[in-house]
Design an enzyme around this catalytic site. Structure first.
Site, PDB file in Angstrom:
ATOM      1  N   LYS A 127      92.524  73.332 -10.017  1.00  0.00           N
ATOM      2  CA  LYS A 127      91.929  73.130 -11.343  1.00  0.00           C
ATOM      3  C   LYS A 127      90.581  73.826 -11.378  1.00  0.00           C
ATOM      4  O   LYS A 127      89.865  73.858 -10.371  1.00  0.00           O
ATOM      5  CB  LYS A 127      91.730  71.622 -11.593  1.00  0.00           C
ATOM      6  CG  LYS A 127      91.562  71.266 -13.042  1.00  0.00           C
ATOM      7  CD  LYS A 127      92.885  71.081 -13.725  1.00  0.00           C
ATOM      8  CE  LYS A 127      92.733  70.853 -15.212  1.00  0.00           C
ATOM      9  NZ  LYS A 127      94.029  70.719 -15.883  1.00  0.00           N
ATOM     10  N   GLY A 231      95.367  60.886 -31.091  1.00  0.00           N
ATOM     11  CA  GLY A 231      95.001  62.311 -30.970  1.00  0.00           C
ATOM     12  C   GLY A 231      96.011  63.176 -31.693  1.00  0.00           C
ATOM     13  O   GLY A 231      97.194  63.181 -31.360  1.00  0.00           O
ATOM     14  N   GLY A 233      95.641  66.578 -32.176  1.00  0.00           N
ATOM     15  CA  GLY A 233      95.223  67.957 -31.913  1.00  0.00           C
ATOM     16  C   GLY A 233      96.413  68.870 -31.674  1.00  0.00           C
ATOM     17  O   GLY A 233      97.480  68.708 -32.276  1.00  0.00           O
ATOM     18  N   ASN A 234      96.239  69.833 -30.776  1.00  0.00           N
ATOM     19  CA  ASN A 234      97.277  70.835 -30.532  1.00  0.00           C
ATOM     20  C   ASN A 234      98.616  70.213 -30.154  1.00  0.00           C
ATOM     21  O   ASN A 234      99.650  70.578 -30.695  1.00  0.00           O
ATOM     22  CB  ASN A 234      96.828  71.769 -29.405  1.00  0.00           C
ATOM     23  CG  ASN A 234      95.804  72.753 -29.897  1.00  0.00           C
ATOM     24  OD1 ASN A 234      95.947  73.331 -30.961  1.00  0.00           O
ATOM     25  ND2 ASN A 234      94.741  72.918 -29.139  1.00  0.00           N
ATOM     26  N   VAL A 235      98.600  69.252 -29.219  1.00  0.00           N
ATOM     27  CA  VAL A 235      99.858  68.641 -28.789  1.00  0.00           C
ATOM     28  C   VAL A 235     100.264  67.536 -29.759  1.00  0.00           C
ATOM     29  O   VAL A 235     101.394  67.507 -30.266  1.00  0.00           O
ATOM     30  CB  VAL A 235      99.744  68.059 -27.357  1.00  0.00           C
ATOM     31  CG1 VAL A 235     101.054  67.398 -26.951  1.00  0.00           C
ATOM     32  CG2 VAL A 235      99.372  69.154 -26.354  1.00  0.00           C
TER      33      VAL A 235
HETATM   34  P1  NAD Z   1      93.220  68.948 -28.342  1.00  0.00           P
HETATM   35  O1  NAD Z   1      91.769  69.004 -28.008  1.00  0.00           O
HETATM   36  O2  NAD Z   1      93.811  70.016 -29.184  1.00  0.00           O
HETATM   37  O3  NAD Z   1      93.576  67.542 -29.035  1.00  0.00           O
HETATM   38  C1  NAD Z   1      93.036  66.336 -28.663  1.00  0.00           C
HETATM   39  C2  NAD Z   1      92.688  65.612 -29.926  1.00  0.00           C
HETATM   40  O4  NAD Z   1      92.271  64.287 -29.597  1.00  0.00           O
HETATM   41  C3  NAD Z   1      91.555  66.260 -30.702  1.00  0.00           C
HETATM   42  O5  NAD Z   1      91.963  66.530 -32.025  1.00  0.00           O
HETATM   43  C4  NAD Z   1      90.446  65.224 -30.662  1.00  0.00           C
HETATM   44  O6  NAD Z   1      89.670  65.211 -31.830  1.00  0.00           O
HETATM   45  C5  NAD Z   1      91.233  63.948 -30.487  1.00  0.00           C
HETATM   46  N1  NAD Z   1      90.511  62.830 -29.904  1.00  0.00           N
HETATM   47  C6  NAD Z   1      89.580  62.814 -28.937  1.00  0.00           C
HETATM   48  N2  NAD Z   1      89.191  61.545 -28.680  1.00  0.00           N
HETATM   49  C7  NAD Z   1      89.905  60.751 -29.509  1.00  0.00           C
HETATM   50  C8  NAD Z   1      89.975  59.361 -29.712  1.00  0.00           C
HETATM   51  N3  NAD Z   1      89.221  58.504 -29.028  1.00  0.00           N
HETATM   52  N4  NAD Z   1      90.842  58.882 -30.630  1.00  0.00           N
HETATM   53  C9  NAD Z   1      91.623  59.717 -31.332  1.00  0.00           C
HETATM   54  N5  NAD Z   1      91.591  61.050 -31.172  1.00  0.00           N
HETATM   55  C10 NAD Z   1      90.758  61.560 -30.284  1.00  0.00           C
HETATM   56  O7  NAD Z   1      93.964  68.836 -26.937  1.00  0.00           O
HETATM   57  P2  NAD Z   1      95.517  69.023 -26.684  1.00  0.00           P
HETATM   58  O8  NAD Z   1      95.752  70.381 -26.167  1.00  0.00           O
HETATM   59  O9  NAD Z   1      96.272  68.524 -27.843  1.00  0.00           O
HETATM   60  O10 NAD Z   1      95.719  68.034 -25.444  1.00  0.00           O
HETATM   61  C11 NAD Z   1      95.764  66.630 -25.631  1.00  0.00           C
HETATM   62  C12 NAD Z   1      95.861  65.951 -24.273  1.00  0.00           C
HETATM   63  O11 NAD Z   1      97.018  66.417 -23.587  1.00  0.00           O
HETATM   64  C13 NAD Z   1      94.686  66.273 -23.340  1.00  0.00           C
HETATM   65  O12 NAD Z   1      94.429  65.136 -22.560  1.00  0.00           O
HETATM   66  C14 NAD Z   1      95.216  67.385 -22.456  1.00  0.00           C
HETATM   67  O13 NAD Z   1      94.602  67.401 -21.187  1.00  0.00           O
HETATM   68  C15 NAD Z   1      96.670  66.971 -22.335  1.00  0.00           C
HETATM   69  N6  NAD Z   1      97.552  68.098 -22.033  1.00  0.00           N
HETATM   70  C16 NAD Z   1      97.637  69.148 -22.909  1.00  0.00           C
HETATM   71  C17 NAD Z   1      98.495  70.200 -22.605  1.00  0.00           C
HETATM   72  C18 NAD Z   1      98.622  71.354 -23.546  1.00  0.00           C
HETATM   73  O14 NAD Z   1      99.558  72.141 -23.401  1.00  0.00           O
HETATM   74  N7  NAD Z   1      97.755  71.496 -24.511  1.00  0.00           N
HETATM   75  C19 NAD Z   1      99.257  70.200 -21.437  1.00  0.00           C
HETATM   76  C20 NAD Z   1      99.151  69.105 -20.578  1.00  0.00           C
HETATM   77  C21 NAD Z   1      98.296  68.067 -20.895  1.00  0.00           C
END
Ligand code: NAD
Length: 437
Positions: A127, A231, A233-235
């Site tokens: 990482k 959350g 966001g992207n996922v």
């Molecule tokens: P992202 O930053 O696009 O989305 C996360 C969202 O969570 C954001 O919109 C943020 O505003 C929101 N957020 C933060 N704190 C919050 C809270 N207390 N309550 C509600 N919403 C809150 O990130 P992502 O890429 O969607 O990833 C989400 C999670 O999945 C992360 O923990 C990341 O490590 C994990 N993950 C992502 C991927 C990937 O492909 N993107 C792969 C494996 C793991």
């Protein structure tokens, strides 16, 4: 705890300057079972790492430098390389102390070893962590370009024992900047021959995880279920679309970003979506009346304060490190009769999507799709069923079972390049990497 680990990363950078240190490392010696620092002055940190029983697990090597511009501490944490080079994303985040910074890298790199091994990938675990300097602007593209190019320099200098990818706080443009100074990155944009943003495949993987958990607990299909998503966001955002495609009855979701909430409400105005804006730290969604709880925001949200409030029978989401304490909270969920699908089983598709970019791409790539199938022995579906069955048979909670399986798999050697990462690390130490630059 050593005093150096109490410093804010910026104070630590000042300390390094005083000591005329720019590059430094901590490397594990398996014979003496000790962690060695590149510089005598940093040995207290090596001892702090070595004595830690929670996040440190014989990590093979940790390499750091301070950027020439913008005073930023950058690190590559290589956990285990039996199956191949350490692979995992680079995080750009703010840390109050060096201890927090180091712990995050140790914990996340160990998690990547497990995720990669359980996914059947021939990669080790690693990482990257970049400590955001609060005095510089995070969103300025020129500053970002400089920071990520220098991160590429770090990866080139450590000769490929760690291969990076996108993670929290980074995006594909950052990956393109890293790629301009090293070949040891993935998740680069499509126009440069990479796999781009991994979030859509990750969301598909979470759907597979939920379906496996439903099948295991004889609860039928996703259709008609109520799902709470923390959350958007992207996922999380993509996942909500997929949930409605699967005909769920209702989604209750929240985010701290009002724009994201509004956007999704507009996109899904014909669906039964209850989406709200919450304050950071507001975890009330975890207590929502629902069948399935899907954490897709931050880690450590499953803990003794939140677990007793959970009404869902299944917890399965993308967020990394959902358990605040992996043993205690795994057990607590198990005792409460909540089926917890360990995050590193269900959120693997991001790394699967980018891990093998160098082998090229095929439409509807069979290598990729088999992870989402129900048949392949290492698919998300089969792996989850295997873990949950063993959990039922042994009475051990699922994360404990999954970790045992992962630690066994991650010790298997790559048929050609097993332990090459360790060999690279040994050569870096022998060549006095820390004195160059
Ligand atoms: P992202 O930053 O696009 O989305 C996360 C969202 O969570 C954001 O919109 C943020 O505003 C929101 N957020 C933060 N704190 C919050 C809270 N207390 N309550 C509600 N919403 C809150 O990130 P992502 O890429 O969607 O990833 C989400 C999670 O999945 C992360 O923990 C990341 O490590 C994990 N993950 C992502 C991927 C990937 O492909 N993107 C792969 C494996 C793991």
């Amino acid at each position: 705890m050593s005093k150096l680990s109490d410093l804010h990363p910026l104070e630590f950078i000042n300390y390094l300057r005083d000591q005329q240190i720019n590059r430094f490392f901590f490397v594990y010696n398996p014979e003496s079972k000790t962690v060695m620092a590149s510089h005598e002055q940093l040995q207290p940190i090596a001892e702090f790492i070595q004595s830690d029983g929670r996040d440190f697990m014989q990590h093979e090597g940790l390499f750091f430098h301070v950027t020439k511009n913008y005073d930023t501490l950058q690190g590559a944490f290589v956990h285990r390389t039996c199956r191949g080079q350490g692979a995992g994303g680079v995080r750009y985040w703010q840390y109050p102390t060096m201890e927090d910074y180091l712990r995050d890298g140790l914990r996340l790199s160990k998690g990547m070893t497990r995720k990669n091994a359980l996914a059947g990938l021939w990669w080790g675990g690693g990482k990257g962590v970049i400590a955001h300097n609060p005095e510089i602007e995070k969103s300025n593209p020129e500053i970002r370009a400089s920071i990520y190019k220098e991160y590429g320099d770090l990866l080139t200098s450590i000769r490929g024992c760690y291969v990076t990818a996108e993670d929290v706080g980074t995006n594909v443009d950052d990956m393109a900047n890293i790629f301009s100074s090293t070949r040891f990155t993935t998740c680069i944009p499509g126009h440069l021959g990479g796999s781009g943003n991994p979030s859509v495949p990750t969301a598909r993987g979470v759907i597979c995880g939920i379906e496996a958990a439903l099948e295991f607990s004889d609860e039928g299909a996703l259709a008609g279920k109520i799902v709470a998503v923390q959350g958007m966001g992207n996922v999380g955002g993509r996942l909500i679309h997929y949930l409605f495609e699967k005909k769920v009855a209702r989604v209750i979701a929240c985010d701290i970003n009002p724009e994201i909430v509004e956007q999704l409400k507009i996109q899904l105005q014909n669906e039964d979506l209850e989406a709200k804006v919450v304050k950071s730290g507001d975890d009330s969604i975890l207590a929502a009346d629902c069948d399935i709880l899907t954490p897709c925001a931050t880690g450590a949200i499953l803990n003794p304060r939140t677990i007793p409030e959970i009404k869902a029978r299944i917890v399965c989401g993308a967020a990394n490190n959902q358990l605040e304490d992996s043993e205690r909270d795994d057990q607590l969920l198990h005792e409460d009769g909540i089926l917890y699908v360990p995050d590193f089983l269900t959120n693997r598709m991001g790394i699967v999507n980018c891990a093998n970019e160098q082998y090229g791409f095929i439409t509807k790539d069979p290598f990729f799709e088999k992870h989402l199938s129900r048949e392949w022995e290492h698919s998300i579906h089969q792996t989850i069923l295997r873990v949950l069955k063993e959990s039922r048979e042994t009475g051990n909670p699922p994360a404990k079972v999954a970790i045992r399986m992962a630690d066994e798999l991650s010790s298997k050697h790559h048929p050609i390049f097993g332990q090459r990462g360790r060999q690279i690390i040994e050569s870096l130490v022998a060549d006095k990497w820390h004195e160059r630059r």
